[in-house]
Motif scaffolding. Structure first.
Motif, short mmCIF file in Angstrom:
data_model
loop_
_atom_site.label_atom_id
_atom_site.label_comp_id
_atom_site.label_asym_id
_atom_site.label_seq_id
_atom_site.Cartn_x
_atom_site.Cartn_y
_atom_site.Cartn_z
N TYR A 96 -4.51 1.45 -3.89
CA TYR A 96 -3.73 1.49 -2.66
C TYR A 96 -4.21 2.59 -1.72
O TYR A 96 -4.13 2.45 -0.49
CB TYR A 96 -2.24 1.65 -2.99
N ARG A 105 -0.94 4.48 -0.14
CA ARG A 105 -1.46 3.81 1.04
C ARG A 105 -1.33 4.69 2.27
O ARG A 105 -2.26 4.80 3.08
CB ARG A 105 -0.71 2.49 1.27
N ARG A 114 3.12 3.06 -4.59
CA ARG A 114 2.09 2.32 -3.86
C ARG A 114 2.04 2.73 -2.40
O ARG A 114 0.97 2.89 -1.81
CB ARG A 114 2.37 0.81 -3.97
#
Length: 366
Positions: free
Chosen positions: A196, A172, A168
């Motif tokens: 993400y 991101r 994740r």
């Protein structure tokens, strides 16, 4: 012009006309549909205006061309299926049903503020036009990037259930990195890595867009990302689909959508992929389309040794002979970039013919 917007929408309706089941399939094979489209353009004939005998002749010629390109195809079945679709009593009734939908779909576009670009429009993305199976029309909401902006675009993709500690955060941070360097992140709004990545781009003040596996006038799928879809539009991004607005989602459409994520952009960044899954389809599309295909290398993180969610990364990066759910041959694998670090990753994307497969950087993605 041989085909106008109404004709292109009819092609889109035929393209999205599928038989549902455990494994949804197009009622008319897409290879035939596209070959008919391009062959009819070369002959300067609109297939929807041909008489029965002329259409039959064009179908037979089209299948002959396909057979010459791929001798292994079952040409008799192709002819039979295509004639049934266009010229049988049931086929003609089905086509009339689709034609009735044309005005309805255009009215929905107006009502829902959905814009569209046809294949012959000067605004149609050049990257998509190069595909062997380009969308007949693209439908979008929001701000659609220009050709100049699309040069600086990447698709952050990966599995829907990424490893929580690293997957994740890598997605991101890559979204943030693209935002910092004024690159678009154009992905698929799927749960997990896509999600993400979109959020990272938004958090970084960048721009992001999503290509969907359903029409833009039906509820967003997955429902968990409906607020994210709204946020993408609020931040001057876009939602796009090749499907007519009222087309519901289907597993087939999500697979077909994957070619557009790589096709529209300059390349893809793969966060995590297992041995199986839709991410592998996008990787193969990207490599075949000649796009920059970058895969995160998690090999230095001991915690991820033997973790299924990154097994696909390791198989592709190390060129292992382990089988994947989608076959990606050695010649294609040689085109893959593997990275452990993020600083100045945009250099990879700006190089036309990079020689190094491993790009050293000073800042790790995690």
């Amino acid at each position: 012009m041989i085909y106008r917007e109404r004709d292109l929408l009819l092609f889109s309706l035929i393209y999205s006309d599928i038989s549902e089941g455990v494994y949804p399939t197009p009622k008319l094979s897409h290879d035939i549909l596209y070959k008919l489209f391009f062959y009819s353009i070369s002959k300067r004939q609109n297939i929807f205006k041909l008489d029965i005998d002329s259409l039959r002749k064009m179908i037979l010629e089209t299948v002959d061309i396909l057979k010459s390109e791929n001798p292994r195809i079952n040409d008799k079945k192709k002819v039979e299926d295509t004639l049934l679709y266009f010229l049988s009593e049931g086929g003609i009734f089905n086509l009339e049903r689709l034609k009735i939908r044309i005005d309805f779909e255009f009215k929905i576009c107006e009502k829902e503020k959905i814009r569209y670009i046809g294949y012959f429009s000067k605004d149609y993305p050049k990257n998509l036009k190069k595909l062997r199976d380009p969308p007949f029309m693209i439908f979008y909401k929001g701000y659609f990037p220009s050709e100049e902006e699309l040069v600086k675009s990447l698709a952050i993709i990966g599995n829907r259930d990424p490893e929580k500690k690293y997957g994740r955060e890598v997605a991101r941070r890559m979204g943030l990195l693209l935002a910092e360097n004024n690159w678009w992140n154009i992905s698929g709004l799927a749960l997990g890595c896509d999600e993400y990545g979109h959020q990272g781009s938004i958090d970084g003040g960048g721009q992001t867009g999503a290509i969907l596996g359903h029409g833009l006038a039906v509820p967003i799928y997955p429902k968990e990302n409906r607020k994210l879809a709204d946020k993408i539009l609020e931040k001057h991004g876009f939602l796009m689909s090749e499907l007519p607005p009222t087309t519901p989602n289907s597993s087939l459409f999500f697979i077909l959508r994957n070619r557009l994520q790589s096709g529209l952009t300059s390349g893809i960044f793969v966060v995590q992929t297992g041995r199986y899954g839709g991410t592998l389809h996008t990787i193969k599309y990207s490599l075949e389309q000649g796009r920059k295909t970058i895969i995160w290398d998690p090999s230095s993180i001991e915690e991820l040794d033997g973790v299924e969610k990154v097994l696909g990364n390791k198989i592709l990066i190390d060129d292992k002979k382990d089988k994947l759910g989608v076959y990606i041959g050695k010649k294609l694998r040689e085109k893959i970039f593997k990275i452990k670090h993020a600083k100045e990753i945009h250099e990879i994307l700006n190089r036309k013919n990079p020689k190094k497969k491993i790009i050293p950087h000073n800042k790790t993605l995690f």
